[in-house]
Write a protein that holds these residues in place. Structure first.
Motif, PDB file in Angstrom:
ATOM      1  N   PRO A 343       0.826  -1.214   0.000  1.00 57.26           N
ATOM      2  CA  PRO A 343       0.000   0.000   0.000  1.00 57.26           C
ATOM      3  C   PRO A 343       0.858   1.260   0.000  1.00 57.26           C
ATOM      4  O   PRO A 343       1.917   1.316   0.633  1.00 57.26           O
ATOM      5  N   SER A 344       0.378   2.258  -0.704  1.00 58.37           N
ATOM      6  CA  SER A 344       1.064   3.543  -0.759  1.00 58.37           C
ATOM      7  C   SER A 344       0.602   4.422   0.406  1.00 58.37           C
ATOM      8  O   SER A 344      -0.328   4.076   1.147  1.00 58.37           O
ATOM      9  N   GLU A 345       1.242   5.564   0.539  1.00 54.72           N
ATOM     10  CA  GLU A 345       0.845   6.548   1.551  1.00 54.72           C
ATOM     11  C   GLU A 345      -0.639   6.900   1.399  1.00 54.72           C
ATOM     12  O   GLU A 345      -1.393   6.948   2.371  1.00 54.72           O
ATOM     13  N   ASP A 346      -1.061   7.152   0.152  1.00 51.85           N
ATOM     14  CA  ASP A 346      -2.451   7.528  -0.087  1.00 51.85           C
ATOM     15  C   ASP A 346      -3.402   6.365   0.153  1.00 51.85           C
ATOM     16  O   ASP A 346      -4.527   6.562   0.629  1.00 51.85           O
ATOM     17  N   ASP A 347      -2.969   5.144  -0.176  1.00 53.69           N
ATOM     18  CA  ASP A 347      -3.808   3.971   0.074  1.00 53.69           C
ATOM     19  C   ASP A 347      -4.118   3.843   1.568  1.00 53.69           C
ATOM     20  O   ASP A 347      -5.266   3.605   1.962  1.00 53.69           O
ATOM     21  N   VAL A 348      -3.088   3.984   2.387  1.00 51.97           N
ATOM     22  CA  VAL A 348      -3.264   3.848   3.834  1.00 51.97           C
ATOM     23  C   VAL A 348      -4.165   4.958   4.362  1.00 51.97           C
ATOM     24  O   VAL A 348      -5.004   4.733   5.245  1.00 51.97           O
ATOM     25  N   ALA A 349      -4.019   6.156   3.813  1.00 50.76           N
ATOM     26  CA  ALA A 349      -4.874   7.268   4.237  1.00 50.76           C
ATOM     27  C   ALA A 349      -6.342   6.973   3.930  1.00 50.76           C
ATOM     28  O   ALA A 349      -7.223   7.166   4.771  1.00 50.76           O
ATOM     29  N   VAL A 350      -6.608   6.505   2.708  1.00 53.62           N
ATOM     30  CA  VAL A 350      -7.983   6.172   2.317  1.00 53.62           C
ATOM     31  C   VAL A 350      -8.519   5.050   3.208  1.00 53.62           C
ATOM     32  O   VAL A 350      -9.666   5.101   3.674  1.00 53.62           O
ATOM     33  N   ALA A 351      -7.705   4.029   3.460  1.00 54.38           N
ATOM     34  CA  ALA A 351      -8.130   2.920   4.310  1.00 54.38           C
ATOM     35  C   ALA A 351      -8.459   3.412   5.712  1.00 54.38           C
ATOM     36  O   ALA A 351      -9.478   3.016   6.311  1.00 54.38           O
ATOM     37  N   SER A 352      -7.622   4.287   6.259  1.00 56.74           N
ATOM     38  CA  SER A 352      -7.847   4.812   7.606  1.00 56.74           C
ATOM     39  C   SER A 352      -9.133   5.623   7.683  1.00 56.74           C
ATOM     40  O   SER A 352      -9.891   5.529   8.659  1.00 56.74           O
ATOM     41  N   VAL A 353      -9.392   6.425   6.650  1.00 54.24           N
ATOM     42  CA  VAL A 353     -10.616   7.231   6.635  1.00 54.24           C
ATOM     43  C   VAL A 353     -11.843   6.335   6.513  1.00 54.24           C
ATOM     44  O   VAL A 353     -12.853   6.542   7.205  1.00 54.24           O
ATOM     45  N   ASN A 354     -11.780   5.335   5.644  1.00 48.56           N
ATOM     46  CA  ASN A 354     -12.905   4.402   5.516  1.00 48.56           C
ATOM     47  C   ASN A 354     -13.209   3.713   6.840  1.00 48.56           C
ATOM     48  O   ASN A 354     -14.371   3.554   7.238  1.00 48.56           O
ATOM     49  N   ASP A 413     -11.044  16.448   8.172  1.00 48.10           N
ATOM     50  CA  ASP A 413      -9.773  17.035   7.747  1.00 48.10           C
ATOM     51  C   ASP A 413      -9.291  16.422   6.431  1.00 48.10           C
ATOM     52  O   ASP A 413      -8.696  17.109   5.596  1.00 48.10           O
ATOM     53  N   PHE A 414      -9.588  15.135   6.247  1.00 44.93           N
ATOM     54  CA  PHE A 414      -9.181  14.456   5.013  1.00 44.93           C
ATOM     55  C   PHE A 414      -9.935  15.030   3.810  1.00 44.93           C
ATOM     56  O   PHE A 414      -9.332  15.368   2.786  1.00 44.93           O
ATOM     57  N   PHE A 415     -11.244  15.150   3.942  1.00 46.14           N
ATOM     58  CA  PHE A 415     -12.043  15.611   2.803  1.00 46.14           C
ATOM     59  C   PHE A 415     -11.980  17.131   2.607  1.00 46.14           C
ATOM     60  O   PHE A 415     -11.963  17.615   1.468  1.00 46.14           O
ATOM     61  N   LEU A 416     -11.914  17.873   3.703  1.00 42.53           N
ATOM     62  CA  LEU A 416     -11.931  19.331   3.588  1.00 42.53           C
ATOM     63  C   LEU A 416     -10.561  19.900   3.267  1.00 42.53           C
ATOM     64  O   LEU A 416     -10.426  20.797   2.417  1.00 42.53           O
ATOM     65  N   ASN A 417      -9.526  19.382   3.915  1.00 44.25           N
ATOM     66  CA  ASN A 417      -8.190  19.973   3.801  1.00 44.25           C
ATOM     67  C   ASN A 417      -7.151  19.046   3.185  1.00 44.25           C
ATOM     68  O   ASN A 417      -5.968  19.400   3.132  1.00 44.25           O
ATOM     69  N   CYS A 418      -7.586  17.862   2.727  1.00 44.86           N
ATOM     70  CA  CYS A 418      -6.674  16.886   2.101  1.00 44.86           C
ATOM     71  C   CYS A 418      -5.526  16.500   3.040  1.00 44.86           C
ATOM     72  O   CYS A 418      -4.381  16.293   2.611  1.00 44.86           O
ATOM     73  N   VAL A 419      -5.830  16.422   4.341  1.00 47.59           N
ATOM     74  CA  VAL A 419      -4.834  16.044   5.343  1.00 47.59           C
ATOM     75  C   VAL A 419      -4.974  14.558   5.644  1.00 47.59           C
ATOM     76  O   VAL A 419      -6.045  14.100   6.069  1.00 47.59           O
ATOM     77  N   ASN A 420      -3.911  13.800   5.433  1.00 43.14           N
ATOM     78  CA  ASN A 420      -3.939  12.372   5.723  1.00 43.14           C
ATOM     79  C   ASN A 420      -3.908  12.122   7.234  1.00 43.14           C
ATOM     80  O   ASN A 420      -3.256  12.869   7.975  1.00 43.14           O
TER      81      ASN A 420
END
Length: 427
Positions: A343-354, A413-420
């Motif tokens: 998983p990439s940095e972005d993959d882990v971020a998406v997984a964490s948000v889900n 923060d993820f959706f509004l400010n693109c913060v992982n």
């Protein structure tokens, strides 16, 4: 076992009851463990969980009422092969999907969430070993797990600034590696063969040390007094000059410094437990309404299950449960998708948000369902004979694992400010 043999164990536990919650006795380790079945695929894992759930559900209220610790039930869990279900095929396991593992946890939690929580961190320990262990370390540990060994947990401590700070130390001296520290939460340690202890090594790195449950210097005290999850025995663990095999130590921080799914998967399994509690409470409410509750005098109906407000309330709970379970399945499939490749940095971020989203949904549903169960069933549902309050106590206790209010912040923060999200065991 004679007293000399007991003292040699140097391992004390307290079998707590309501009169003597801290009475210490010695526990003899299992000299022989019945070989575990080796599960071969996802379907067998789910079927095994369903059979075990049917076996343990009937006594769940009694275990909670009398605080009867589930040694026998955990043996069934181990012998059924569920402890090794997530181990990759190359190491002899079934390599079930994360979604399937979540289904297993939810199924067991609906029957008894204590028994679901006990091995939860066992699966996290497997993930940490997979991420950071050597092939030799993996083979030794996974062979033991496939034979039925349970990995307990010792992480959080009292007296630190926050839950991520630990003071337990793994230091090297002339005798080798020694572990010293005290843990406040040791879920699963009372029942296990090995304890995965988080510590700081001489270089200041977070490590995970796998220590034999009955190693000299290990003391597990059953002083867990929480009003819920009463039989998890999540009490104190003391480690006093415990000799540690260097081959039983792996990096812990590497599981979070680099992008991995360790944190999201751990949180996902917690959410599955909460969903199981919610589903069980809704079923208990429906059964009570159908068999014991009386209709309200002004309703004009002869049975409580015909009350239009009760019908609507049950409908609302079922809709919320459907949404929560659908979200769990979607998040699980996304975790499986990311797990199929590095998983990439972005993959882990998406997984964490889900997973943060499903953690909110399952937490709020578990609390709502266990409250509504009494509102819809009436005052007689509070009688001690039914012990229905265990569902609320379990939900309220387990959902305090980490603050769900921060999940809202992570998602926003993820959706509004693109913060992982930050990467650790609680995200």
């Amino acid at each position: 076992m004679n007293s000399a043999g007991a003292s040699e164990l140097n391992t004390k536990i307290a079998i707590a009851d309501e009169d003597e919650p801290h009475a210490a006795v010695s526990l003899q380790p299992e000299s022989r463990r019945k070989p575990a079945r080796v599960i071969v695929d996802d379907a067998e894992a789910i079927a095994t969980a369903e059979r075990l759930a049917a076996t343990i559900a009937g006594d769940a209220a009694d275990r909670d009422r009398n605080r009867r610790l589930p040694y026998d039930e955990m043996k069934l869990f181990a012998e059924g092969g569920l402890l090794g279900a997530s181990i990759p095929k190359q190491w002899g396991g079934a390599e079930v999907s994360i979604t399937t593992l979540g289904t297993v946890m939810r199924t067991i939690a609906a029957a008894d969430p204590n028994i679901a929580q006990i091995p939860k961190n066992h699966f996290l320990a497997i993930d940490i070993m997979l991420l950071n262990g050597t092939d030799a370390q993996k083979k030794v540990l996974f062979d033991e797990i496939l034979s039925g060994a349970l990995i307990g947990h010792a992480a959080s401590e009292r007296g630190t600034k926050n839950v991520l700070e630990i003071k337990t130390r793994l230091t090297r001296n002339g005798a080798g590696l020694k572990l010293n520290g005290e843990k406040f939460y040791t879920t699963g340690a009372l029942y296990c063969d090995w304890i995965a202890v988080s510590a700081i090594d001489d270089a200041g790195r977070y490590v995970l040390a796998f220590v034999p449950r009955h190693q000299q210097g290990v003391t597990i005290i059953d002083d867990w007094s929480g009003f819920g999850q009463r039989t998890t025995a999540s009490g104190t663990g003391k480690f006093n000059d415990v000799l540690v095999d260097p081959e039983r130590v792996v990096s812990l921080e590497d599981a979070y410094v680099k992008p991995t799914l360790a944190g999201p998967v751990s949180q996902y399994l917690h959410a599955c437990i909460d969903a199981g509690i919610a589903g069980a409470a809704i079923n208990e409410a429906m059964q009570f309404v159908n068999t014991k509750a009386r209709p309200w005098a002004d309703s004009g109906v002869s049975r409580a299950c015909e009350d239009p407000y009760i019908i609507s309330a049950i409908g609302d709970l079922k809709i919320r449960l459907f949404a929560a379970e659908a979200s769990l399945e979607k998040a699980g499939h996304r975790l499986d998708q990311f797990a199929a490749a590095a998983p990439s940095e972005d993959d882990v971020a998406v997984a964490s948000v889900n997973v943060a989203i499903v953690k909110v949904l399952t937490t709020e549903l578990a609390i709502l369902a266990t409250n509504k169960m009494f509102e819809l069933s009436g005052a007689s549902a509070t009688l001690a004979a039914y012990n229905l309050d265990r569902h609320w106590r379990n939900a309220r206790t387990h959902t305090l694992h980490d603050p769900v209010r921060w999940k809202y912040n992570v998602v926003g923060d993820f959706f509004l400010n693109c913060v992982n999200p930050r990467r650790h065991n609680y995200v």
